[in-house]
Design a protein around this motif. Structure first.
Motif, PDB file in Angstrom:
ATOM      1  N   UNK A 101       0.857  -1.185   0.000  1.00 32.71           N
ATOM      2  CA  UNK A 101       0.000   0.000   0.000  1.00 32.71           C
ATOM      3  C   UNK A 101       0.891   1.233   0.000  1.00 32.71           C
ATOM      4  N   UNK A 102       0.648   2.134  -0.953  1.00 30.02           N
ATOM      5  CA  UNK A 102       1.499   3.327  -1.048  1.00 30.02           C
ATOM      6  C   UNK A 102       0.736   4.569  -0.635  1.00 30.02           C
ATOM      7  N   UNK A 103       1.453   5.437   0.050  1.00 29.06           N
ATOM      8  CA  UNK A 103       0.865   6.708   0.457  1.00 29.06           C
ATOM      9  C   UNK A 103       1.978   7.749   0.513  1.00 29.06           C
ATOM     10  N   UNK A 104       1.803   8.822  -0.193  1.00 29.71           N
ATOM     11  CA  UNK A 104       2.771   9.922  -0.232  1.00 29.71           C
ATOM     12  C   UNK A 104       4.208   9.444  -0.443  1.00 29.71           C
ATOM     13  N   UNK A 105       4.380   8.569  -1.418  1.00 33.15           N
ATOM     14  CA  UNK A 105       5.725   8.149  -1.794  1.00 33.15           C
ATOM     15  C   UNK A 105       6.312   7.051  -0.939  1.00 33.15           C
TER      16      UNK A 105
ATOM     17  N   UNK B 201      -3.428  -3.847   7.881  1.00 33.82           N
ATOM     18  CA  UNK B 201      -2.732  -3.335   9.067  1.00 33.82           C
ATOM     19  C   UNK B 201      -2.877  -1.827   9.244  1.00 33.82           C
ATOM     20  N   UNK B 202      -3.061  -1.118   8.138  1.00 35.60           N
ATOM     21  CA  UNK B 202      -3.081   0.344   8.216  1.00 35.60           C
ATOM     22  C   UNK B 202      -4.483   0.875   7.936  1.00 35.60           C
ATOM     23  N   UNK B 203      -4.799   2.050   8.462  1.00 33.42           N
ATOM     24  CA  UNK B 203      -6.131   2.630   8.207  1.00 33.42           C
ATOM     25  C   UNK B 203      -6.399   2.792   6.702  1.00 33.42           C
ATOM     26  N   UNK B 204      -5.370   3.205   5.929  1.00 33.69           N
ATOM     27  CA  UNK B 204      -5.576   3.376   4.494  1.00 33.69           C
ATOM     28  C   UNK B 204      -5.874   2.031   3.841  1.00 33.69           C
ATOM     29  N   UNK B 205      -5.113   1.006   4.262  1.00 38.79           N
ATOM     30  CA  UNK B 205      -5.345  -0.333   3.747  1.00 38.79           C
ATOM     31  C   UNK B 205      -6.763  -0.787   4.055  1.00 38.79           C
ATOM     32  N   UNK B 206      -7.195  -0.510   5.279  1.00 38.03           N
ATOM     33  CA  UNK B 206      -8.553  -0.901   5.678  1.00 38.03           C
ATOM     34  C   UNK B 206      -9.606  -0.195   4.838  1.00 38.03           C
TER      35      UNK B 206
ATOM     36  N   UNK C  88       1.719  -6.805   2.669  1.00 38.48           N
ATOM     37  CA  UNK C  88       0.872  -7.852   3.197  1.00 38.48           C
ATOM     38  C   UNK C  88       0.635  -8.887   2.117  1.00 38.48           C
ATOM     39  N   UNK C  89       0.247 -10.113   2.535  1.00 40.99           N
ATOM     40  CA  UNK C  89      -0.232 -10.991   1.480  1.00 40.99           C
ATOM     41  C   UNK C  89      -1.718 -10.688   1.326  1.00 40.99           C
ATOM     42  N   UNK C  90      -2.224 -10.928   0.119  1.00 42.60           N
ATOM     43  CA  UNK C  90      -3.541 -10.389  -0.214  1.00 42.60           C
ATOM     44  C   UNK C  90      -4.635 -10.950   0.701  1.00 42.60           C
ATOM     45  N   UNK C  91      -4.496 -12.225   1.063  1.00 41.23           N
ATOM     46  CA  UNK C  91      -5.517 -12.831   1.904  1.00 41.23           C
ATOM     47  C   UNK C  91      -5.599 -12.146   3.276  1.00 41.23           C
ATOM     48  N   UNK C  92      -4.445 -11.953   3.906  1.00 42.64           N
ATOM     49  CA  UNK C  92      -4.507 -11.283   5.227  1.00 42.64           C
ATOM     50  C   UNK C  92      -4.860  -9.815   5.057  1.00 42.64           C
TER      51      UNK C  92
END
Lengths: 217, 354
Positions: free
Chosen positions: B214-218, B234-239, B224-228
């Motif tokens: 997951x990328x954010x501001x560079x 793990x991160x709010x952006x990921x969520x 993560x593996x895609x299933x988990x």
């Protein structure tokens, strides 16, 4: 009407065609690489050399800003060096070519600018050299636009060739000035103008047709 | 196969400041793996993928592909290395004046292959991408999906070890996107090619990738593996990405009545969100729980999807019963490898009460 003028008119037409097409062809030959170089050395392009680009651009602009009739006379020593003589139809082709080269160069540069940047990126990602990118991607993709530009160049050369009479180059324009204007032969004047109009129309239509054929969209 | 270490990319601005397009990027993609980088526009994804084949030269750091440090190569050696990496683009980047066949032939022409070799190499690629009929057609006559197929065939022509996909489906409609993703997946399976995919679409990650960054501001803020990632980002952006993709938003009726504490409710009932992954999605976990503990459940919302050929079930339930029994039941669920999220409390019969 046009008593005894048919042969001079035909001869003049052939001289014009000779001057326009040969110098147009030579200008395309020399102008295209210069145009490609102008494009490739632009800041941000694959061979970015801003200072070289500006120098080349300055030379091109300078050549373009000299009035053709002045250029014709000014480069007489160079003409003599290249053509072996400074008068006649062949000699007139040297200044015509020199005058058209920067014109073609700008046309090619502009045509290359129109190509989507993604194509260059794709070619680079395939490991293409700058020369391969130019030959296999840039020039073929820009060809329809370059043909349009060369059509414009040929028509400009038809106009320039009228001044070739100054160095004894002959051609339709020269005939119109000597017979039609200086000897008050209105019929010769009208005949040359009609031939020139038809010639320009044919060049334009031919160029459009070719360009359309090459454009696969 | 791809190893990026401590990658930085900065662009000096006219006003003397610098823009950090990439900050301290570390990324490993194993041979044969499909790795996706997701982020919003401006997150640095495009710069990242362009650093892998050095279309953009990183300001700092190493790019190692197939054991070769690309940043240390001379230009001719780099061009040679690029023959081992194919790239496809959002806008296809086909040559309009070349036929389908000649477009695919371009990388081989650049590598100075003979006409006969080219012919032999391209026939199977046309078959693979379903373009055999279209070989002498110009790109203007093709649909977007067909154009991307030509681009894929072209990228594969030099038999690369790595395929870089730069928003390859972002210009396509959902149906065509599915077909292109399926083709990319087949290619990965058949040739064992390593794929690095950048996208802003969760669907691409979900259907194609095995691992995600997951990328954010560079920066890469999550690996993560895609299933988990789908069950426990793990991160709010990921969520947020996962939620948007998974249609697991609580319905408005439930959302309006959800309380974080049981205090103001007459009959507080805990609301749970349960993820079943893989085997547990097939086992009757909930009914065994009800047999073992004195609790009753009421299913309020649920759906099932498949990620990486693994079924994932998501269910929102209310759990009735004594507090001790509830606790024991939740503990049991967690023991069964289920992810249980305690969302809060609702009044009993929250939906029926309306």
């Amino acid at each position: 009407m046009l008593n005894g003028m048919w042969w001079p008119l035909t001869n003049a037409l052939l001289e014009t065609l000779y001057m326009v097409f040969v110098s147009g062809g030579l200008a395309a030959l020399f102008g295209t690489p210069i145009g490609a170089l102008l494009f490739l050395t632009r800041p941000g392009e694959i061979l970015a050399r801003p200072r070289f680009h500006h120098l080349l651009g300055w030379i091109v602009n300078t050549t373009r800003s000299i009035p053709f009739i002045i250029l014709l006379v000014a480069i007489i020593p160079f003409t003599r060096l290249v053509a072996g003589t400074s008068i006649g139809t062949t000699a007139a082709m040297v200044p015509l070519t020199i005058g058209a080269i920067p014109f073609v160069a700008r046309i090619v540069e502009n045509a290359l600018c129109e190509i989507p940047k993604g194509l260059l990126e794709a070619a680079q990602s395939m490991g293409a050299t700058p020369l391969q990118i130019t030959r296999k991607v840039l020039l073929p993709e820009a060809l329809p636009n370059i043909i349009n530009g060369l059509t414009l160049t040929l028509i400009t050369l038809v106009g320039y060739s009228a001044m070739a009479g100054v160095v004894g180059g002959g051609g339709l324009g020269d005939l119109a000035i000597r017979y039609g204007y200086q000897r008050f032969q209105g019929d010769v004047m009208i005949a040359t103008v009609v031939i020139l109009v038809v010639l320009v129309q044919i060049i334009q239509s031919g160029g459009d047709l070719l360009s359309r054929k090459l454009r696969k969209a | 196969m791809i190893h990026l270490s401590n990658l930085h990319k900065t662009y000096p601005q006219r006003d003397g400041t610098t823009v950090h397009a990439l900050r301290n990027i570390n990324l490993d993609v194993a041979e044969g793996e499909i790795c996706g980088a997701i982020g919003h526009s401006g997150a640095g994804k495009s710069t990242l993928i362009r650093c892998v084949n050095l279309l953009e030269r990183p300001t700092e750091g190493q790019v190692i592909v197939n054991g070769q440090d690309l940043t240390a190569l001379s230009m001719p050696a780099l061009r040679q290395a690029r023959h081992q990496m194919g790239m496809i683009f959002q806008h296809f980047n086909l040559l309009s004046t070349r036929t389908v066949f000649d477009n695919i032939a371009l990388p081989l022409e650049l590598a100075r292959k003979s006409r006969r070799d080219i012919e032999a190499a391209i026939a199977p690629l046309l078959a693979l991408t379903g373009l055999t009929e279209k070989r002498n057609i110009y790109p203007a006559q093709l649909s977007g999906g067909q154009k991307q197929r030509v681009a894929i065939a072209r990228a594969l022509a030099s038999r690369p070890k790595v395929l870089l996909c730069d928003e390859a489906t972002s210009a396509l409609d959902p149906h065509t996107t599915q077909a292109i993703l399926a083709l990319l997946k087949d290619i990965n399976k058949e040739f064992g090619i390593t794929l690095l995919v950048i996208t802003h679409e969760m669907d691409v990650i979900k259907q194609l990738c095995q691992r995600v960054a997951v990328m954010h501001q560079g920066e890469i803020i999550e690996h993560n593996d895609v299933l988990s990632f789908f069950t426990q980002a793990k991160t709010p952006l990921g969520q947020r990405f996962v939620q948007a993709a998974r249609r697991q938003e609580l319905s408005d009726i439930i959302k309006q009545r959800l309380h974080s504490k049981p205090d103001q409710l007459q009959h507080p009932v805990p609301l749970l969100r349960i993820f079943f992954v893989g085997k547990s999605a097939k086992d009757p976990v909930l009914s065994s729980m009800q047999q073992q503990f004195p609790v009753a459940i009421n299913i309020l919302q649920g759906n099932l999807e498949t990620i990486q050929d693994t079924p994932i079930g998501i269910m929102v339930i209310e759990m009735r019963g004594e507090e001790a029994a509830q606790k024991a039941a939740i503990y049991y669920l967690k023991q069964q490898q289920l992810t249980v999220e305690e969302l809060g409390y609702v009044e009993r019969d929250v939906v029926a009460a309306d």
